[in-house]
Design a protein around this motif. Structure first.
Motif, mmCIF file in Angstrom:
data_model
loop_
_atom_site.group_PDB
_atom_site.id
_atom_site.type_symbol
_atom_site.label_atom_id
_atom_site.label_comp_id
_atom_site.label_asym_id
_atom_site.label_seq_id
_atom_site.Cartn_x
_atom_site.Cartn_y
_atom_site.Cartn_z
ATOM 1 N N MET A 1 -15.182 32.823 -9.255
ATOM 2 C CA MET A 1 -15.934 32.101 -8.233
ATOM 3 C C MET A 1 -16.097 30.625 -8.610
ATOM 4 O O MET A 1 -15.905 29.765 -7.786
ATOM 5 N N LYS A 2 -16.406 30.378 -9.841
ATOM 6 C CA LYS A 2 -16.563 29.005 -10.279
ATOM 7 C C LYS A 2 -15.258 28.224 -10.117
ATOM 8 O O LYS A 2 -15.258 27.056 -9.790
ATOM 9 N N PHE A 3 -14.129 28.880 -10.332
ATOM 10 C CA PHE A 3 -12.820 28.245 -10.176
ATOM 11 C C PHE A 3 -12.626 27.723 -8.764
ATOM 12 O O PHE A 3 -12.115 26.632 -8.559
ATOM 13 N N GLU A 4 -13.042 28.498 -7.755
ATOM 14 C CA GLU A 4 -12.944 28.032 -6.373
ATOM 15 C C GLU A 4 -13.767 26.769 -6.161
ATOM 16 O O GLU A 4 -13.339 25.862 -5.464
ATOM 17 N N ASN A 5 -14.935 26.716 -6.775
ATOM 18 C CA ASN A 5 -15.774 25.531 -6.632
ATOM 19 C C ASN A 5 -15.106 24.302 -7.238
ATOM 20 O O ASN A 5 -15.204 23.216 -6.707
ATOM 21 N N ILE A 6 -14.417 24.495 -8.359
ATOM 22 C CA ILE A 6 -13.698 23.382 -8.973
ATOM 23 C C ILE A 6 -12.568 22.926 -8.057
ATOM 24 O O ILE A 6 -12.387 21.732 -7.828
ATOM 25 N N ASP A 7 -11.797 23.888 -7.517
ATOM 26 C CA ASP A 7 -10.733 23.534 -6.579
ATOM 27 C C ASP A 7 -11.281 22.796 -5.370
ATOM 28 O O ASP A 7 -10.719 21.786 -4.949
ATOM 29 N N GLU A 8 -12.365 23.298 -4.826
ATOM 30 C CA GLU A 8 -12.978 22.654 -3.658
ATOM 31 C C GLU A 8 -13.441 21.246 -4.007
ATOM 32 O O GLU A 8 -13.285 20.325 -3.207
ATOM 33 N N ARG A 9 -13.999 21.065 -5.189
ATOM 34 C CA ARG A 9 -14.482 19.745 -5.610
ATOM 35 C C ARG A 9 -13.309 18.776 -5.788
ATOM 36 O O ARG A 9 -13.387 17.614 -5.403
ATOM 37 N N ILE A 11 -10.408 18.907 -4.278
ATOM 38 C CA ILE A 11 -9.933 18.588 -2.926
ATOM 39 C C ILE A 11 -10.866 17.593 -2.255
ATOM 40 O O ILE A 11 -10.426 16.605 -1.659
ATOM 41 N N GLN A 12 -12.173 17.825 -2.364
ATOM 42 C CA GLN A 12 -13.149 16.922 -1.760
ATOM 43 C C GLN A 12 -13.032 15.523 -2.372
ATOM 44 O O GLN A 12 -13.049 14.522 -1.650
ATOM 45 N N LYS A 13 -12.882 15.441 -3.689
ATOM 46 C CA LYS A 13 -12.773 14.143 -4.362
ATOM 47 C C LYS A 13 -11.506 13.411 -3.912
ATOM 48 O O LYS A 13 -11.538 12.202 -3.658
ATOM 49 N N TYR A 14 -10.388 14.135 -3.800
ATOM 50 C CA TYR A 14 -9.143 13.509 -3.335
ATOM 51 C C TYR A 14 -9.322 12.972 -1.918
ATOM 52 O O TYR A 14 -8.896 11.849 -1.616
ATOM 53 N N GLN A 15 -9.958 13.751 -1.053
ATOM 54 C CA GLN A 15 -10.165 13.312 0.324
ATOM 55 C C GLN A 15 -11.065 12.083 0.379
ATOM 56 O O GLN A 15 -10.819 11.166 1.164
#
Length: 101
Positions: A1-9, A11-15
Motif C-alpha cells: 500500500m505504501k508503494f502505491e502512495n510513493i508512485d502516486e506522489r 506522478i503528482q510531483k512530475y505533473q
C-alpha cells in the motif's frame, strides 16, 4: 500500500513540475510577445491541442511579472524532453536577436 502512495506522489510531483515548465514557457512567450499555443503547434503539429497549455495561457494571459531568459527556457524544455519545442524556441530566439540588430 505504501508503494502505491510513493508512485502516486512521484506522478503528482512530475505533473506539478510539468505545470511549472508550461507556466515558464507561457511567461517566456509573454515576455517576447509570442503566442505560446502557436509555437507549441509548430513544434508538435500532429498533436491535439494541449489542454493544460490552453488553461495556463488563459489564466496567465496578462502576467508579465517575471522575465525568463532564453538559456533558462531552453534548459527547462530540454530537461523535460521537449526537444522539438526547444528547437522552435531556439529558432524564435535567433529570429528575435536578428530583429533587434
Amino acid at each position: 500500500m505504501k508503494f502505491e502512495n510513493i508512485d502516486e506522489r512521484v506522478i503528482q510531483k512530475y505533473q506539478e513540475d510539468e505545470t511549472l515548465m508550461i507556466r515558464l514557457f507561457v511567461q517566456w512567450c509573454n515576455n517576447h510577445k509570442l503566442d505560446a499555443q502557436t509555437l507549441y503547434k509548430t513544434a508538435y503539429p500532429h498533436q491535439q491541442q494541449n489542454e493544460r497549455l490552453k488553461e495556463i495561457v488563459e489564466a496567465d494571459a496578462s502576467v508579465d511579472e517575471l522575465f525568463i531568459d532564453n538559456e533558462t527556457m531552453l534548459d527547462v524544455l530540454q530537461l523535460f524532453g521537449n526537444e522539438d519545442l526547444a528547437f522552435v524556441v531556439a529558432d524564435e530566439i535567433a529570429r528575435l536577436s536578428t530583429r533587434k540588430n
